[in-house]
Scaffold this motif. Sequence first.
Motif, PDB file in Angstrom:
ATOM      1  N   ARG A  92     -62.630  67.909 -37.526  1.00 40.81           N
ATOM      2  CA  ARG A  92     -63.519  67.254 -36.861  1.00 40.81           C
ATOM      3  C   ARG A  92     -64.728  67.997 -36.005  1.00 40.81           C
ATOM      4  N   ILE A  93     -64.048  69.054 -35.417  1.00 35.59           N
ATOM      5  CA  ILE A  93     -64.979  69.746 -34.745  1.00 35.59           C
ATOM      6  C   ILE A  93     -65.953  70.665 -35.814  1.00 35.59           C
ATOM      7  N   HIS A  94     -65.582  71.136 -37.177  1.00 36.43           N
ATOM      8  CA  HIS A  94     -66.544  71.399 -38.209  1.00 36.43           C
ATOM      9  C   HIS A  94     -67.474  70.387 -38.207  1.00 36.43           C
ATOM     10  N   LYS A  95     -66.939  69.242 -38.248  1.00 37.57           N
ATOM     11  CA  LYS A  95     -68.053  68.338 -38.913  1.00 37.57           C
ATOM     12  C   LYS A  95     -68.889  67.770 -37.812  1.00 37.57           C
ATOM     13  N   MET A  96     -68.413  67.816 -36.610  1.00 41.10           N
ATOM     14  CA  MET A  96     -69.405  67.590 -35.507  1.00 41.10           C
ATOM     15  C   MET A  96     -70.487  68.632 -35.274  1.00 41.10           C
ATOM     16  N   ALA A  97     -70.090  69.759 -35.570  1.00 41.70           N
ATOM     17  CA  ALA A  97     -70.904  70.992 -35.510  1.00 41.70           C
ATOM     18  C   ALA A  97     -72.098  71.083 -36.329  1.00 41.70           C
ATOM     19  N   LYS A  98     -71.462  70.668 -37.808  1.00 36.52           N
ATOM     20  CA  LYS A  98     -72.473  71.107 -38.866  1.00 36.52           C
ATOM     21  C   LYS A  98     -73.302  69.724 -38.750  1.00 36.52           C
ATOM     22  N   ASP A  99     -73.063  68.630 -38.344  1.00 37.25           N
ATOM     23  CA  ASP A  99     -73.742  67.281 -38.076  1.00 37.25           C
ATOM     24  C   ASP A  99     -75.038  67.594 -37.150  1.00 37.25           C
ATOM     25  N   HIS A 100     -74.713  68.411 -36.059  1.00 35.05           N
ATOM     26  CA  HIS A 100     -75.781  68.549 -34.998  1.00 35.05           C
ATOM     27  C   HIS A 100     -76.438  69.709 -35.223  1.00 35.05           C
ATOM     28  N   ILE A 147     -72.582  70.678 -24.985  1.00 33.05           N
ATOM     29  CA  ILE A 147     -73.974  71.331 -25.594  1.00 33.05           C
ATOM     30  C   ILE A 147     -74.546  70.350 -26.283  1.00 33.05           C
ATOM     31  N   ILE A 148     -74.022  69.385 -27.225  1.00 30.61           N
ATOM     32  CA  ILE A 148     -74.638  68.473 -27.904  1.00 30.61           C
ATOM     33  C   ILE A 148     -75.288  67.331 -27.050  1.00 30.61           C
ATOM     34  N   ASP A 149     -74.621  66.859 -25.700  1.00 27.05           N
ATOM     35  CA  ASP A 149     -74.880  65.960 -24.933  1.00 27.05           C
ATOM     36  C   ASP A 149     -76.180  66.296 -24.200  1.00 27.05           C
ATOM     37  N   ARG A 150     -76.090  67.663 -23.696  1.00 27.10           N
ATOM     38  CA  ARG A 150     -77.083  68.450 -23.104  1.00 27.10           C
ATOM     39  C   ARG A 150     -78.556  68.471 -23.868  1.00 27.10           C
ATOM     40  N   TYR A 151     -78.286  68.822 -25.181  1.00 23.89           N
ATOM     41  CA  TYR A 151     -79.402  68.705 -26.070  1.00 23.89           C
ATOM     42  C   TYR A 151     -80.091  67.445 -26.319  1.00 23.89           C
ATOM     43  N   ASN A 152     -79.152  66.526 -26.512  1.00 25.46           N
ATOM     44  CA  ASN A 152     -79.582  65.016 -26.670  1.00 25.46           C
ATOM     45  C   ASN A 152     -80.338  64.515 -25.454  1.00 25.46           C
ATOM     46  N   MET A 153     -79.981  65.041 -24.254  1.00 27.49           N
ATOM     47  CA  MET A 153     -80.950  64.718 -22.982  1.00 27.49           C
ATOM     48  C   MET A 153     -82.239  65.039 -22.896  1.00 27.49           C
ATOM     49  N   VAL A 154     -82.641  66.266 -23.462  1.00 27.15           N
ATOM     50  CA  VAL A 154     -83.994  66.794 -23.190  1.00 27.15           C
ATOM     51  C   VAL A 154     -84.870  66.234 -24.212  1.00 27.15           C
TER      52      VAL A 154
END
Length: 79
Positions: free
Chosen positions: A14-22, A72-79
């Motif tokens: 799950r972590i691998h998929k989340m990181a790869k998708d983003h 990190i993903i949430d923070r990136y999406n806020m910008v």
Amino acid sequence: MSREKKTIEERIERIHKMAKDHFGEVRFVGIKLHTKIGWVAKIQFDEFDSLIAEGENAETALKNLRKRLRKIIDRYNMV
């Protein structure tokens, strides 16, 4: 309805998929027992620095790594 407990492998996938998708290409997602620190979960990217999280057991370390990645993903999406 009872919920089955996730395995370590499922958490890593799950972590691998989340990181790869983003982030794109992911070199490594894994966990190991360090003698002085305890359990360490790590994501290693091709183009970025590694992300590391610690925990008192393997499950906790992976949960902490997922939380860190999610922030990190949430923070990136806020910008």
